[in-house]
Write a protein that holds these residues in place. Structure first.
Motif, PDB file in Angstrom:
ATOM      1  N   UNK A   1      -3.811  -3.629  99.819  1.00 35.88           N
ATOM      2  CA  UNK A   1      -4.833  -4.393 100.535  1.00 35.88           C
ATOM      3  C   UNK A   1      -6.232  -3.817 100.315  1.00 35.88           C
ATOM      4  N   UNK A   2      -6.342  -2.790  99.481  1.00 42.41           N
ATOM      5  CA  UNK A   2      -7.637  -2.208  99.184  1.00 42.41           C
ATOM      6  C   UNK A   2      -7.977  -1.051 100.102  1.00 42.41           C
ATOM      7  N   UNK A   3      -9.147  -0.451  99.907  1.00 46.15           N
ATOM      8  CA  UNK A   3      -9.576   0.664 100.760  1.00 46.15           C
ATOM      9  C   UNK A   3      -9.782   0.203 102.200  1.00 46.15           C
ATOM     10  N   UNK A   4      -9.061   0.809 103.130  1.00 41.00           N
ATOM     11  CA  UNK A   4      -9.131   0.433 104.544  1.00 41.00           C
ATOM     12  C   UNK A   4      -9.219   1.696 105.390  1.00 41.00           C
ATOM     13  N   UNK A   5      -9.924   1.609 106.503  1.00 43.80           N
ATOM     14  CA  UNK A   5      -9.889   2.748 107.415  1.00 43.80           C
ATOM     15  C   UNK A   5      -8.539   2.781 108.131  1.00 43.80           C
ATOM     16  N   UNK A   6      -8.264   3.874 108.806  1.00 48.84           N
ATOM     17  CA  UNK A   6      -6.937   4.082 109.415  1.00 48.84           C
ATOM     18  C   UNK A   6      -6.605   3.005 110.441  1.00 48.84           C
ATOM     19  N   UNK A   7      -7.586   2.611 111.244  1.00 48.44           N
ATOM     20  CA  UNK A   7      -7.323   1.600 112.282  1.00 48.44           C
ATOM     21  C   UNK A   7      -6.940   0.263 111.649  1.00 48.44           C
ATOM     22  N   UNK A   8      -7.631  -0.111 110.573  1.00 49.33           N
ATOM     23  CA  UNK A   8      -7.325  -1.373 109.906  1.00 49.33           C
ATOM     24  C   UNK A   8      -5.977  -1.303 109.195  1.00 49.33           C
ATOM     25  N   UNK A   9      -5.666  -0.163 108.616  1.00 47.52           N
ATOM     26  CA  UNK A   9      -4.348   0.016 108.007  1.00 47.52           C
ATOM     27  C   UNK A   9      -3.245  -0.205 109.038  1.00 47.52           C
ATOM     28  N   UNK A  10      -3.415   0.410 110.210  1.00 42.52           N
ATOM     29  CA  UNK A  10      -2.388   0.279 111.261  1.00 42.52           C
ATOM     30  C   UNK A  10      -2.257  -1.170 111.716  1.00 42.52           C
ATOM     31  N   UNK A  11      -3.390  -1.861 111.875  1.00 42.83           N
ATOM     32  CA  UNK A  11      -3.356  -3.248 112.349  1.00 42.83           C
ATOM     33  C   UNK A  11      -2.632  -4.151 111.359  1.00 42.83           C
ATOM     34  N   UNK A  12      -2.935  -4.002 110.074  1.00 44.61           N
ATOM     35  CA  UNK A  12      -2.305  -4.859 109.068  1.00 44.61           C
ATOM     36  C   UNK A  12      -0.818  -4.532 108.938  1.00 44.61           C
ATOM     37  N   UNK A  13      -0.488  -3.253 108.881  1.00 48.87           N
ATOM     38  CA  UNK A  13       0.933  -2.858 108.763  1.00 48.87           C
ATOM     39  C   UNK A  13       1.744  -3.382 109.941  1.00 48.87           C
ATOM     40  N   UNK A  14       1.177  -3.301 111.131  1.00 53.70           N
ATOM     41  CA  UNK A  14       1.883  -3.775 112.330  1.00 53.70           C
ATOM     42  C   UNK A  14       2.168  -5.275 112.252  1.00 53.70           C
ATOM     43  N   UNK A  15       1.242  -6.018 111.683  1.00 53.57           N
ATOM     44  CA  UNK A  15       1.374  -7.470 111.675  1.00 53.57           C
ATOM     45  C   UNK A  15       2.025  -8.036 110.418  1.00 53.57           C
ATOM     46  N   UNK A  16       2.367  -7.183 109.471  1.00 51.22           N
ATOM     47  CA  UNK A  16       3.039  -7.680 108.278  1.00 51.22           C
ATOM     48  C   UNK A  16       4.398  -8.307 108.598  1.00 51.22           C
ATOM     49  N   UNK A  17       4.974  -7.939 109.725  1.00 51.95           N
ATOM     50  CA  UNK A  17       6.264  -8.526 110.103  1.00 51.95           C
ATOM     51  C   UNK A  17       6.139 -10.004 110.459  1.00 51.95           C
ATOM     52  N   UNK A  18       4.909 -10.458 110.698  1.00 48.58           N
ATOM     53  CA  UNK A  18       4.703 -11.890 110.933  1.00 48.58           C
ATOM     54  C   UNK A  18       3.853 -12.496 109.816  1.00 48.58           C
ATOM     55  N   UNK A  19       3.990 -11.964 108.613  1.00 54.06           N
ATOM     56  CA  UNK A  19       3.321 -12.527 107.442  1.00 54.06           C
ATOM     57  C   UNK A  19       4.347 -12.779 106.349  1.00 54.06           C
ATOM     58  N   UNK A  20       4.426 -14.000 105.869  1.00 56.19           N
ATOM     59  CA  UNK A  20       5.181 -14.234 104.642  1.00 56.19           C
ATOM     60  C   UNK A  20       4.328 -13.755 103.464  1.00 56.19           C
ATOM     61  N   UNK A  21       4.884 -13.775 102.270  1.00 55.44           N
ATOM     62  CA  UNK A  21       4.178 -13.226 101.117  1.00 55.44           C
ATOM     63  C   UNK A  21       2.854 -13.953 100.838  1.00 55.44           C
ATOM     64  N   UNK A  22       2.830 -15.274 100.958  1.00 57.88           N
ATOM     65  CA  UNK A  22       1.601 -16.014 100.701  1.00 57.88           C
ATOM     66  C   UNK A  22       0.467 -15.564 101.612  1.00 57.88           C
ATOM     67  N   UNK A  23       0.801 -15.327 102.874  1.00 57.92           N
ATOM     68  CA  UNK A  23      -0.215 -14.881 103.819  1.00 57.92           C
ATOM     69  C   UNK A  23      -0.664 -13.466 103.471  1.00 57.92           C
ATOM     70  N   UNK A  24       0.269 -12.592 103.110  1.00 59.97           N
ATOM     71  CA  UNK A  24      -0.101 -11.240 102.682  1.00 59.97           C
ATOM     72  C   UNK A  24      -1.060 -11.279 101.494  1.00 59.97           C
ATOM     73  N   UNK A  25      -0.764 -12.128 100.513  1.00 60.83           N
ATOM     74  CA  UNK A  25      -1.628 -12.234  99.340  1.00 60.83           C
ATOM     75  C   UNK A  25      -3.047 -12.640  99.738  1.00 60.83           C
ATOM     76  N   UNK A  26      -3.138 -13.630 100.648  1.00 56.17           N
ATOM     77  CA  UNK A  26      -4.450 -14.096 101.087  1.00 56.17           C
ATOM     78  C   UNK A  26      -5.225 -13.043 101.852  1.00 56.17           C
ATOM     79  N   UNK A  27      -4.553 -12.342 102.747  1.00 58.15           N
ATOM     80  CA  UNK A  27      -5.205 -11.277 103.515  1.00 58.15           C
ATOM     81  C   UNK A  27      -5.706 -10.191 102.567  1.00 58.15           C
ATOM     82  N   UNK A  28      -4.880  -9.818 101.590  1.00 54.15           N
ATOM     83  CA  UNK A  28      -5.274  -8.776 100.643  1.00 54.15           C
ATOM     84  C   UNK A  28      -6.501  -9.193  99.843  1.00 54.15           C
ATOM     85  N   UNK A  29      -6.522 -10.448  99.347  1.00 52.72           N
ATOM     86  CA  UNK A  29      -7.673 -10.920  98.571  1.00 52.72           C
ATOM     87  C   UNK A  29      -8.952 -10.870  99.407  1.00 52.72           C
ATOM     88  N   UNK A  30      -8.853 -11.244 100.670  1.00 53.93           N
ATOM     89  CA  UNK A  30     -10.029 -11.214 101.553  1.00 53.93           C
ATOM     90  C   UNK A  30     -10.506  -9.788 101.800  1.00 53.93           C
TER      91      UNK A  30
END
Length: 450
Positions: free
Chosen positions: A72-101
């Motif tokens: 997902x690119x360079x992220x601070x620790x808080x953002x890393x934790x937030x994204x990792x926590x919510x990956x369980x409610x992301x299908x791959x397409x959504x993960x790809x979009x979040x990463x591109x953003x």
């Protein structure tokens, strides 16, 4: 080309200050450009589809993206934790979009929230319609099966449904890429989602530009994510569209070529950070291009008594509109001054229709035409966003990537094919369309300070 030729004031001119891409050719701009400019093939053996039930063995799979938080690119620790926590409610397409953003935000220098006003920063993001995977209901179905291996439907409400994860739907809602990104980055400005297949990227960018021009935001994220590699969708496309049947992956995707035999399934996402020129100047941002305008057209063949070519008409409608907007912004319409980035799906009938729509507007001696699907196939809704990133990089590097086998273009597709290394001009038009006759596009010029 001087950007001073625009008649709009700086707060209404919209520039690109960040690019993000996750694609079969890479997920960082350096690798992506290196691969596409070298003519690398992003079509490979698929390992994401069950080969015992699929007809597609090769496709444009974004193997560079594994879902690891580092993707997902360079992220601070808080953002890393937030994204990792919510990956369980992301299908791959959504993960790809979040990463591109996230990659685009970092590239723009606006990943630091202190550099933007939350209430003046928003997002418009597109996607395909996203199918729920059958596995989500597997435990519930198993719980209902009787001794004769039958599924009694009356048992579903009380016995089956409680076995389904109550948050399952969040993994597949098409508005979730924009929602996740807005929440993670505290984007409190305008937010919207667009779902019109391949036309989604350009439609999202067009809306984001309009949002800035009408004064509702200073900064907008825009783009789209898509995948045609989910198992049920892949089966659907295999039965509803013509897919390529060549054995050599380097020859599978041939937009406008004589030997084209069909499209290629792929996945990917692209994102742009858009800012008003005034906002970008105030913070000294690097500018990758200026959006001169966007356009859309929907032509439904079923509503006409006589047979019509909806893709041809919609494509020409969009291209004519974009040429008018580019001319009004001071762009040079001489053929050598620009290039067309076509949708170029490599489907025999659709390529012919698109080519006819282009020739209707610019003739057979118009600007050169390229199509990045030559290198990675059809990424669905994410295609045009990735393709726009590619053309922006071509303007920056002052060289264009060509079509695969440009010397062997179908006579029925009377375009001028781009060859590798040809000059890209000072601006470009990106075209995209869905099989249903929805077309969209944007025109972008190289920014040169006055």
């Amino acid at each position: 080309m001087s950007s001073a030729c625009s008649l709009l004031p700086d707060h209404q001119r919209v520039v690109i200050t960040g690019l993000g891409v996750v694609s079969p050719l890479g997920r960082d701009l350096e690798s992506f450009w290196k691969n596409i400019s070298a003519g690398a093939c992003g079509i490979s053996q698929l390992d994401c589809l069950p080969q015992d039930s699929q007809t597609a063995s090769f496709g444009g799979q974004a193997k560079c993206f594994t879902g690891d938080i580092g993707d997902f690119g360079p992220l601070d620790k808080a953002l890393q934790r937030a994204i990792k926590k919510n990956q369980k409610v992301m299908c791959r397409e959504i993960e790809l979009g979040v990463a591109a953003c996230q990659l685009a935000l970092h590239h723009s220098g606006l990943s630091d929230p202190s550099l933007r006003q939350p209430d003046r920063t928003g997002i418009v993001f597109g996607s395909d319609y996203i199918l729920t995977r059958p596995e989500e209901f597997a435990d519930g179905v198993k719980a209902c099966m009787d001794d004769h291996n039958q599924f009694p439907m009356p048992l579903w409400p009380g016995t089956g449904r409680p076995q389904v994860n109550p948050l399952w739907l969040l993994k597949y809602l098409p508005n979730m890429p924009a929602s996740h990104v807005a929440i993670y980055n505290d984007l409190r400005g305008p937010s919207n989602s667009v779902t019109i297949r391949e036309a989604s990227s350009a439609a999202s960018i067009t809306e984001a530009v309009a949002t800035i021009r009408r004064g509702s935001a200073d900064v907008m994220l825009a783009g789209a994510t898509g995948s045609r590699l989910e198992p049920l969708r892949a089966l659907h496309f295999a039965t509803s569209e013509k897919l390529a049947d060549e054995a050599d992956p380097t020859k599978m995707s041939r937009p406008f070529g004589k030997e084209r035999s069909g499209g290629i399934l792929g996945e990917g996402a692209g994102a742009l950070v858009l800012e008003s020129l005034a906002h970008a100047k105030a913070r000294g941002a690097k500018i990758w291009g200026e959006i001169m305008g966007g356009a859309g057209s929907a032509v439904c063949a079923e509503l006409h008594e006589a047979e019509i070519d909806s893709i041809r008409i919609a494509t020409s409608n969009v291209l004519r509109s974009l040429m008018r907007k580019a001319e009004a912004a001071g762009a040079n319409l001489a053929p050598e001054a620009w290039h067309i980035h076509a949708c170029g799906k490599s489907e025999p009938d659709h390529d012919r229709s698109e080519a006819l729509g282009i020739v209707d507007c610019v003739g057979e001696s118009g600007p050169v035409v390229t199509a990045a699907k030559s290198y990675f196939g059809n990424l669905g809704a994410g295609s045009a966003a990735v393709e726009i990133v590619a053309s922006c990089l071509a303007l920056e590097h002052r060289e264009l990537f060509g079509l695969v086998a440009p010397q062997n273009i179908d006579e029925a597709c009377a375009i001028r094919p781009a060859t590798a290394g040809v000059a890209p001009g000072d601006w470009f038009v990106s075209l995209s369309y869905s099989s249903q006759g929805q077309a969209a596009g944007v025109c972008v010029r190289r920014f040169v300070s006055a």
